[in-house]
Design a protein around this motif. Structure first.
Motif, PDB file in Angstrom:
ATOM      1  N   SER A 112     -32.415 -13.611  18.195  1.00 34.60           N
ATOM      2  CA  SER A 112     -31.062 -14.145  18.353  1.00 34.60           C
ATOM      3  C   SER A 112     -30.173 -13.891  17.143  1.00 34.60           C
ATOM      4  O   SER A 112     -29.015 -13.507  17.309  1.00 34.60           O
ATOM      5  CB  SER A 112     -31.149 -15.649  18.618  1.00 34.60           C
ATOM      6  N   ASN A 147     -16.310 -26.265  20.056  1.00 32.09           N
ATOM      7  CA  ASN A 147     -16.469 -24.832  19.766  1.00 32.09           C
ATOM      8  C   ASN A 147     -17.299 -24.611  18.499  1.00 32.09           C
ATOM      9  O   ASN A 147     -17.485 -25.515  17.689  1.00 32.09           O
ATOM     10  CB  ASN A 147     -15.109 -24.131  19.690  1.00 32.09           C
ATOM     11  N   ALA A 148     -17.790 -23.394  18.363  1.00 28.41           N
ATOM     12  CA  ALA A 148     -18.719 -23.052  17.272  1.00 28.41           C
ATOM     13  C   ALA A 148     -18.118 -23.300  15.896  1.00 28.41           C
ATOM     14  O   ALA A 148     -18.810 -23.779  14.994  1.00 28.41           O
ATOM     15  CB  ALA A 148     -19.170 -21.596  17.404  1.00 28.41           C
ATOM     16  N   SER A 174     -30.298 -27.795  19.563  1.00 27.58           N
ATOM     17  CA  SER A 174     -29.295 -26.848  19.057  1.00 27.58           C
ATOM     18  C   SER A 174     -28.806 -25.932  20.175  1.00 27.58           C
ATOM     19  O   SER A 174     -27.600 -25.673  20.289  1.00 27.58           O
ATOM     20  CB  SER A 174     -29.877 -26.009  17.920  1.00 27.58           C
ATOM     21  N   GLY A 175     -29.713 -25.449  21.002  1.00 32.17           N
ATOM     22  CA  GLY A 175     -29.338 -24.576  22.109  1.00 32.17           C
ATOM     23  C   GLY A 175     -28.470 -25.283  23.129  1.00 32.17           C
ATOM     24  O   GLY A 175     -27.499 -24.719  23.647  1.00 32.17           O
ATOM     25  N   ALA A 215     -24.975 -25.705  21.777  1.00 30.43           N
ATOM     26  CA  ALA A 215     -24.231 -24.443  21.744  1.00 30.43           C
ATOM     27  C   ALA A 215     -23.489 -24.209  23.059  1.00 30.43           C
ATOM     28  O   ALA A 215     -22.524 -23.448  23.092  1.00 30.43           O
ATOM     29  CB  ALA A 215     -25.171 -23.274  21.457  1.00 30.43           C
ATOM     30  N   LYS A 216     -23.911 -24.874  24.117  1.00 36.50           N
ATOM     31  CA  LYS A 216     -23.254 -24.758  25.427  1.00 36.50           C
ATOM     32  C   LYS A 216     -22.270 -25.900  25.667  1.00 36.50           C
ATOM     33  O   LYS A 216     -21.739 -26.045  26.762  1.00 36.50           O
ATOM     34  CB  LYS A 216     -24.303 -24.763  26.537  1.00 36.50           C
ATOM     35  N   HIS A 218     -24.855 -22.915   6.493  1.00 39.19           N
ATOM     36  CA  HIS A 218     -23.643 -23.111   7.297  1.00 39.19           C
ATOM     37  C   HIS A 218     -22.407 -22.488   6.651  1.00 39.19           C
ATOM     38  O   HIS A 218     -21.461 -22.145   7.363  1.00 39.19           O
ATOM     39  CB  HIS A 218     -23.461 -24.582   7.632  1.00 39.19           C
ATOM     40  N   HIS A 246     -24.360 -33.514  17.273  1.00 40.90           N
ATOM     41  CA  HIS A 246     -24.279 -32.521  16.194  1.00 40.90           C
ATOM     42  C   HIS A 246     -24.645 -33.165  14.857  1.00 40.90           C
ATOM     43  O   HIS A 246     -25.356 -32.561  14.040  1.00 40.90           O
ATOM     44  CB  HIS A 246     -22.878 -31.901  16.118  1.00 40.90           C
ATOM     45  N   GLU A 284     -21.111 -35.788  22.019  1.00 42.40           N
ATOM     46  CA  GLU A 284     -21.555 -34.474  21.546  1.00 42.40           C
ATOM     47  C   GLU A 284     -21.440 -34.367  20.028  1.00 42.40           C
ATOM     48  O   GLU A 284     -22.341 -33.823  19.368  1.00 42.40           O
ATOM     49  CB  GLU A 284     -20.722 -33.390  22.226  1.00 42.40           C
ATOM     50  N   TRP A 303     -18.337 -27.077  15.296  1.00 46.91           N
ATOM     51  CA  TRP A 303     -19.653 -27.616  14.963  1.00 46.91           C
ATOM     52  C   TRP A 303     -20.161 -27.105  13.635  1.00 46.91           C
ATOM     53  O   TRP A 303     -20.930 -27.784  12.957  1.00 46.91           O
ATOM     54  CB  TRP A 303     -20.681 -27.567  16.066  1.00 46.91           C
ATOM     55  N   GLU A 304     -19.718 -25.941  13.197  1.00 46.79           N
ATOM     56  CA  GLU A 304     -20.081 -25.512  11.843  1.00 46.79           C
ATOM     57  C   GLU A 304     -19.388 -26.390  10.806  1.00 46.79           C
ATOM     58  O   GLU A 304     -19.974 -26.736   9.778  1.00 46.79           O
ATOM     59  CB  GLU A 304     -19.731 -24.035  11.615  1.00 46.79           C
TER      60      GLU A 304
END
Length: 183
Positions: free
Chosen positions: A26, A60-61, A51-52, A55-56, A84, A152, A148, A64-65
């Motif tokens: 990945s 948005n990415a 985590s997977g 990610a859905k 990160h 995280h 959510e 979460w970062e």
């Protein structure tokens, strides 16, 4: 130096091998965090599973970062800050964005609210106020997005704590926390 060693992916428990292989495939590498988590195939599977799933999710990415950076800063986790920061840069976060996220800020008031909330969750061990939740709702977060965000925070607390306990060797360009976690 690592107190719980990162395992060689070729020599891990057969239950952990396909999980580490999936990480390698990945992202093109197998970070030491996952090699340490492989000491317990169940813990590794849980980490990757949550985590997977996230990610859905709805956040948005980049957001979460930013949450991951904020949580790592509060917890004083140099490993996660390093990881990160690298991931955030790969997603287009600037050094300024990364620095702001670490301290619960951003130029976007909605994003700043959820990042600040994440810091509050960590500082207060989940004991947030009605006002904290009302502020998130006021800027447009619904209850599902709040749940959510808590997820995280939780996955990042797990990785922060695992890295503290294990003394995981950092395999990213090193970033140090500005705060020191309480002993």
């Amino acid at each position: 130096m690592s107190r719980i060693p990162a395992l060689d992916p070729a020599q891990v428990d057969p239950k952990a091998k396909p999980l580490l292989d999936a990480v390698q495939k990945s992202i093109g590498m197998t970070p030491n965090l996952y090699k340490v988590a492989a000491q317990s195939p169940a813990a590794l599977e849980g980490l990757l599973g949550l985590s997977g799933a996230l990610a859905k999710g709805r956040l948005n990415a980049r957001l979460w970062e930013a949450i991951a950076l904020a949580v790592a800063e509060v917890n004083g986790c140099d490993y996660c800050l390093s990881a990160h920061t690298a991931i955030g840069k790969s997603l287009g976060l600037s050094d300024s964005d990364i620095g702001a996220a670490r301290h619960g800020h951003t130029g976007n008031p909605k994003d700043a609210a959820i990042i600040g909330f994440a810091r509050t969750v960590v500082h207060n061990r989940g004991l947030v106020s009605d006002t904290d939740l009302a502020q998130l709702r006021k800027v447009g977060f619904n209850d599902g997005e709040i749940v959510e965000a808590v997820a995280h925070v939780v996955v990042n607390i797990f990785t922060n704590y695992l890295n503290h306990v294990a003394g995981t060797d950092i395999d990213f360009p090193i970033t140090h926390a500005h705060v020191v976690a309480a002993a």
